[in-house]
Design a protein around this motif. Sequence first.
Motif, PDB file in Angstrom:
ATOM      1  N   GLY A  33      -0.371  -0.618  -4.550  1.00  0.00           N
ATOM      2  CA  GLY A  33      -1.598   0.062  -4.166  1.00  0.00           C
ATOM      3  C   GLY A  33      -2.633  -0.848  -3.534  1.00  0.00           C
ATOM      4  O   GLY A  33      -3.577  -0.368  -2.910  1.00  0.00           O
ATOM      5  N   GLU A  34      -2.480  -2.162  -3.677  1.00  0.00           N
ATOM      6  CA  GLU A  34      -3.433  -3.085  -3.072  1.00  0.00           C
ATOM      7  C   GLU A  34      -3.087  -3.317  -1.610  1.00  0.00           C
ATOM      8  O   GLU A  34      -1.931  -3.192  -1.206  1.00  0.00           O
ATOM      9  CB  GLU A  34      -3.467  -4.399  -3.841  1.00  0.00           C
ATOM     10  CG  GLU A  34      -4.039  -4.232  -5.239  1.00  0.00           C
ATOM     11  CD  GLU A  34      -4.136  -5.534  -6.005  1.00  0.00           C
ATOM     12  OE1 GLU A  34      -5.031  -5.617  -6.856  1.00  0.00           O
ATOM     13  OE2 GLU A  34      -3.336  -6.456  -5.765  1.00  0.00           O
ATOM     14  N   ARG A  35      -4.098  -3.660  -0.833  1.00  0.00           N
ATOM     15  CA  ARG A  35      -3.937  -3.796   0.613  1.00  0.00           C
ATOM     16  C   ARG A  35      -4.307  -5.189   1.092  1.00  0.00           C
ATOM     17  O   ARG A  35      -5.076  -5.893   0.459  1.00  0.00           O
ATOM     18  CB  ARG A  35      -4.840  -2.790   1.326  1.00  0.00           C
ATOM     19  CG  ARG A  35      -4.495  -1.365   1.011  1.00  0.00           C
ATOM     20  CD  ARG A  35      -5.595  -0.406   1.430  1.00  0.00           C
ATOM     21  NE  ARG A  35      -5.932  -0.504   2.835  1.00  0.00           N
ATOM     22  CZ  ARG A  35      -5.844   0.487   3.700  1.00  0.00           C
ATOM     23  NH1 ARG A  35      -5.447   1.659   3.318  1.00  0.00           N
ATOM     24  NH2 ARG A  35      -6.163   0.309   4.955  1.00  0.00           N
ATOM     25  N   GLU A  77      -0.422   0.251   8.522  1.00  0.00           N
ATOM     26  CA  GLU A  77      -1.249   1.084   9.387  1.00  0.00           C
ATOM     27  C   GLU A  77      -1.723   0.218  10.539  1.00  0.00           C
ATOM     28  O   GLU A  77      -2.315  -0.840  10.314  1.00  0.00           O
ATOM     29  CB  GLU A  77      -2.463   1.613   8.627  1.00  0.00           C
ATOM     30  CG  GLU A  77      -2.096   2.509   7.450  1.00  0.00           C
ATOM     31  CD  GLU A  77      -3.312   2.852   6.625  1.00  0.00           C
ATOM     32  OE1 GLU A  77      -4.314   3.318   7.207  1.00  0.00           O
ATOM     33  OE2 GLU A  77      -3.258   2.641   5.405  1.00  0.00           O
ATOM     34  N   ALA A  95      -3.741  -2.659   8.453  1.00  0.00           N
ATOM     35  CA  ALA A  95      -3.759  -2.728   6.998  1.00  0.00           C
ATOM     36  C   ALA A  95      -2.315  -2.665   6.495  1.00  0.00           C
ATOM     37  O   ALA A  95      -1.515  -1.854   6.967  1.00  0.00           O
ATOM     38  CB  ALA A  95      -4.564  -1.581   6.409  1.00  0.00           C
ATOM     39  N   VAL A  96      -1.986  -3.528   5.553  1.00  0.00           N
ATOM     40  CA  VAL A  96      -0.667  -3.546   4.924  1.00  0.00           C
ATOM     41  C   VAL A  96      -0.882  -3.209   3.452  1.00  0.00           C
ATOM     42  O   VAL A  96      -1.654  -3.871   2.766  1.00  0.00           O
ATOM     43  CB  VAL A  96       0.005  -4.934   5.066  1.00  0.00           C
ATOM     44  CG1 VAL A  96       1.374  -4.934   4.394  1.00  0.00           C
ATOM     45  CG2 VAL A  96       0.127  -5.326   6.532  1.00  0.00           C
ATOM     46  N   THR A  97      -0.201  -2.167   2.974  1.00  0.00           N
ATOM     47  CA  THR A  97      -0.342  -1.714   1.598  1.00  0.00           C
ATOM     48  C   THR A  97       0.966  -1.912   0.858  1.00  0.00           C
ATOM     49  O   THR A  97       2.039  -1.576   1.384  1.00  0.00           O
ATOM     50  CB  THR A  97      -0.713  -0.218   1.560  1.00  0.00           C
ATOM     51  OG1 THR A  97      -1.887  -0.015   2.335  1.00  0.00           O
ATOM     52  CG2 THR A  97      -0.966   0.260   0.141  1.00  0.00           C
ATOM     53  N   VAL A  98       0.911  -2.440  -0.355  1.00  0.00           N
ATOM     54  CA  VAL A  98       2.101  -2.548  -1.207  1.00  0.00           C
ATOM     55  C   VAL A  98       2.334  -1.164  -1.796  1.00  0.00           C
ATOM     56  O   VAL A  98       1.511  -0.650  -2.553  1.00  0.00           O
ATOM     57  CB  VAL A  98       1.914  -3.604  -2.311  1.00  0.00           C
ATOM     58  CG1 VAL A  98       3.150  -3.650  -3.205  1.00  0.00           C
ATOM     59  CG2 VAL A  98       1.623  -4.968  -1.716  1.00  0.00           C
ATOM     60  N   VAL A  99       3.452  -0.547  -1.423  1.00  0.00           N
ATOM     61  CA  VAL A  99       3.753   0.815  -1.857  1.00  0.00           C
ATOM     62  C   VAL A  99       4.586   0.821  -3.129  1.00  0.00           C
ATOM     63  O   VAL A  99       4.336   1.596  -4.057  1.00  0.00           O
ATOM     64  CB  VAL A  99       4.477   1.592  -0.732  1.00  0.00           C
ATOM     65  CG1 VAL A  99       4.892   2.973  -1.192  1.00  0.00           C
ATOM     66  CG2 VAL A  99       3.587   1.666   0.506  1.00  0.00           C
ATOM     67  N   ARG A 145      -0.134  -9.437  -4.458  1.00  0.00           N
ATOM     68  CA  ARG A 145      -0.757  -8.122  -4.453  1.00  0.00           C
ATOM     69  C   ARG A 145      -0.015  -7.234  -5.443  1.00  0.00           C
ATOM     70  O   ARG A 145       1.177  -7.422  -5.681  1.00  0.00           O
ATOM     71  CB  ARG A 145      -0.681  -7.456  -3.075  1.00  0.00           C
ATOM     72  CG  ARG A 145      -1.355  -8.215  -1.964  1.00  0.00           C
ATOM     73  CD  ARG A 145      -2.853  -7.972  -1.847  1.00  0.00           C
ATOM     74  NE  ARG A 145      -3.562  -8.715  -2.862  1.00  0.00           N
ATOM     75  CZ  ARG A 145      -4.790  -8.458  -3.288  1.00  0.00           C
ATOM     76  NH1 ARG A 145      -5.462  -7.460  -2.812  1.00  0.00           N
ATOM     77  NH2 ARG A 145      -5.353  -9.191  -4.194  1.00  0.00           N
ATOM     78  N   LEU A 156      -5.748  -6.735   4.773  1.00  0.00           N
ATOM     79  CA  LEU A 156      -6.286  -6.361   6.075  1.00  0.00           C
ATOM     80  C   LEU A 156      -6.047  -7.493   7.059  1.00  0.00           C
ATOM     81  O   LEU A 156      -6.320  -8.655   6.765  1.00  0.00           O
ATOM     82  CB  LEU A 156      -7.780  -6.070   5.970  1.00  0.00           C
ATOM     83  CG  LEU A 156      -8.149  -4.955   4.990  1.00  0.00           C
ATOM     84  CD1 LEU A 156      -9.673  -4.805   4.933  1.00  0.00           C
ATOM     85  CD2 LEU A 156      -7.493  -3.650   5.364  1.00  0.00           C
ATOM     86  N   LEU A 180       6.515  -1.796   1.860  1.00  0.00           N
ATOM     87  CA  LEU A 180       5.182  -1.956   2.428  1.00  0.00           C
ATOM     88  C   LEU A 180       4.857  -0.791   3.346  1.00  0.00           C
ATOM     89  O   LEU A 180       5.734  -0.297   4.060  1.00  0.00           O
ATOM     90  CB  LEU A 180       5.097  -3.258   3.241  1.00  0.00           C
ATOM     91  CG  LEU A 180       5.409  -4.555   2.499  1.00  0.00           C
ATOM     92  CD1 LEU A 180       5.451  -5.714   3.486  1.00  0.00           C
ATOM     93  CD2 LEU A 180       4.380  -4.804   1.418  1.00  0.00           C
TER      94      LEU A 180
END
Length: 64
Positions: free
Chosen positions: A9-11, A35, A19-23, A6, A13, A32
């Motif tokens: 900004g990509e997530r 949510e 939801a896991v987002t690469v920060v 990833r 699910l 990460l």
Amino acid sequence: MLVLSRKVGERILIGPDIAVTVVRVTGGGVRLGIEAPPELPVVREELAQAIQEEQGRKAKVNRG
């Protein structure tokens, strides 16, 4: 184990509620964002292990 690539900004699910987002990605790690519903505990593995060990020690003391 599912392994995914990833970009920032990509997530990912996990079911309809997580939801896991690469920060951020740095040389030594990945940050990460997770949510999840408030009733679902989200903890780092080492913290979960420490809690489990502490509960085991308390149970041992209570048994005598």
